[in-house]
Design an enzyme around this catalytic site. Structure first.
Site, PDB file in Angstrom:
ATOM      1  N   ARG A 149     101.757  11.549  40.580  1.00 39.27           N
ATOM      2  CA  ARG A 149     103.171  10.847  40.507  1.00 39.27           C
ATOM      3  C   ARG A 149     103.739   9.876  39.390  1.00 39.27           C
ATOM      4  O   ARG A 149     104.528  10.385  38.777  1.00 39.27           O
ATOM      5  CB  ARG A 149     103.800  10.401  41.882  1.00 39.27           C
ATOM      6  CG  ARG A 149     102.902   9.498  42.617  1.00 39.27           C
ATOM      7  CD  ARG A 149     103.520   9.064  43.852  1.00 39.27           C
ATOM      8  NE  ARG A 149     103.125   7.872  44.681  1.00 39.27           N
ATOM      9  CZ  ARG A 149     102.009   7.730  45.400  1.00 39.27           C
ATOM     10  NH1 ARG A 149     100.826   8.722  45.236  1.00 39.27           N
ATOM     11  NH2 ARG A 149     101.543   6.724  45.821  1.00 39.27           N
ATOM     12  N   GLU A 203      98.944   2.977  43.794  1.00 40.06           N
ATOM     13  CA  GLU A 203      99.725   2.156  44.910  1.00 40.06           C
ATOM     14  C   GLU A 203      98.605   1.481  45.604  1.00 40.06           C
ATOM     15  O   GLU A 203      97.576   1.536  45.671  1.00 40.06           O
ATOM     16  CB  GLU A 203     100.351   3.234  45.525  1.00 40.06           C
ATOM     17  CG  GLU A 203     101.295   2.628  46.523  1.00 40.06           C
ATOM     18  CD  GLU A 203     102.357   1.581  46.311  1.00 40.06           C
ATOM     19  OE1 GLU A 203     102.008   0.494  45.971  1.00 40.06           O
ATOM     20  OE2 GLU A 203     103.617   2.022  46.166  1.00 40.06           O
TER      21      GLU A 203
HETATM   22  O1  LIG Z   1     104.728   4.169  50.959  1.00 37.93           O
HETATM   23  C1  LIG Z   1     104.300   3.808  49.977  1.00 37.93           C
HETATM   24  O2  LIG Z   1     103.233   3.821  49.443  1.00 37.93           O
HETATM   25  C2  LIG Z   1     105.179   2.497  49.353  1.00 37.93           C
HETATM   26  C3  LIG Z   1     106.021   2.858  48.146  1.00 37.93           C
HETATM   27  O3  LIG Z   1     106.750   4.162  48.441  1.00 37.93           O
HETATM   28  O4  LIG Z   1     105.648   2.031  50.225  1.00 37.93           O
HETATM   29  P1  LIG Z   1     106.577   0.663  50.557  1.00 37.93           P
HETATM   30  O5  LIG Z   1     107.967   0.651  50.305  1.00 37.93           O
HETATM   31  O6  LIG Z   1     106.375   0.227  51.779  1.00 37.93           O
HETATM   32  O7  LIG Z   1     106.061  -0.398  49.551  1.00 37.93           O
END
Ligand SMILES: O=C(O)[C@@H](CO)OP(=O)(O)O
Length: 336
Positions: A149, A203
């Protein structure tokens, strides 16, 4: 003159208006260097992207003219050849951060973390829109996470870039991958922007929440608990990473690999994720662990920083090209 000609350009620095001064050049040069003394190419990346027509490297100032590059040894050069403090322009570079566009799991409201899911159509459009906002800012190198992504976002954004250089993923996962993806044309090479992918920019790893619906998880464990997992600084979700843990690897990567590139004058774009970018912004803006809690990043909105004299100056989000103040944030970096 104490200058020694060591390198000869094999391209031409096109219509450079910086007259060899150190600093960001308003024009994009196309130049690479060949060692005159040794007879082989020494540093293709030297002026790759051409955003600087002159560059500081340790004790040398490398100046490019239409036909040659000259290396000045500052220590031995006469005072007329050195830059005085009063007119010395310090090098600066652009840093663009983009959180990826909407993913298919953002759309479904699922905890995603390190699960590698693609963008939705809306996410694709957001990435293209982000590209329009930064189309006038020079980009010499791109860093993305290892996740599709973020990579899709970077690639789609670059389709809008005015310079039309081609983002090209650097494969270093094996010697063979590196060898098999070599480019054998100097000209083509100079029309490419290297894209480095790094898992450290991924992430945060969301542990046992990955794949769960955010609303259903809040219903089950309570919104307070889920908010704590999602936004506290040092409380990790079950078997996952806290923001602090994510910051440890993302910021270490930034300071070890990306900051030196900025310091050498390269303009950098990073396409990554909500939490890896929150970590990096915490470092750039010197936010406390309390302040970062309320920092939220929208998908597909680029943020511009200027790196100057070892400091990061926040310039906000460049407006869309249709907005009247398009150059407000980008003037110094805009193409002529
Ligand atoms: O699900 C996730 O990996 C993150 C970003 O989309 O979520 P959050 O908003 O909880 O940081």
């Amino acid at each position: 003159m104490a200058a020694t000609t060591l390198y000869q350009s094999v391209g031409t620095l096109q219509s450079c208006r910086n007259n060899g001064n150190s600093g960001l050049c308003p024009d994009y040069g196309h130049v690479s260097f060949r060692s005159v003394s040794k007879g082989f190419k020494v540093d293709v990346g030297l002026l790759r992207g051409g955003s600087f027509c002159s560059r500081k490297r340790s004790t040398c100032v490398i100046q490019a003219s239409a036909s040659q590059a000259t290396v000045f040894d500052e220590a031995s050069a006469p005072s007329s050849a050195t830059t005085s403090d009063s007119n010395k322009k310090t090098s600066e570079a652009a840093l663009i951060l983009i959180r990826h566009g909407e993913s298919m799991w953002n759309e479904k409201n699922l905890f995603t973390g390190c699960v590698d899911v693609p963008l939705t159509t809306k996410g694709v459009e957001e990435a293209v829109e982000a590209g329009k906002r930064i189309s006038n800012i020079p980009v010499d190198m791109i860093y993305t996470s290892a996740l599709i992504r973020a990579q899709m976002t970077a690639m789609l954004a670059m389709t809008q870039h005015r310079r039309k250089k081609v983002p090209t993923i650097i494969h270093e996962e094996s010697e063979q991958a590196g060898a098999w993806s070599q480019i054998f044309s100097e000209d083509t090479n100079m029309q490419c922007i290297p894209v480095v992918t790094a898992w450290q920019l991924n992430e945060r790893m969301y542990g046992e929440l990955q794949g769960l619906n955010k609303q259903e998880t809040a219903d089950k464990y309570g919104s307070e608990q889920v908010h704590e997992w999602r936004r506290s600084y040092d409380i990790p979700p079950p078997n996952g990473e806290s923001l602090e843990m994510c910051a440890e690897r993302a910021v270490a990567y930034f300071t070890e690999h990306i900051e030196p590139q900025l310091a050498s004058g390269k303009n950098i774009m990073i396409a990554a994720h909500g939490n890896s970018l929150r970590s990096i912004i915490m470092y750039l803006d010197k936010l406390t662990s309390q302040e970062v809690i309320s920092l939220e990043l929208a998908t597909g909105i680029p943020m511009l920083y200027i790196f100057k004299e070892g400091r990061f100056i926040r310039r906000g989000s460049p407006p869309a090209p249709t907005e009247a103040t398009v150059y407000a944030y980008t003037k110094g970096f805009a193409f002529s």
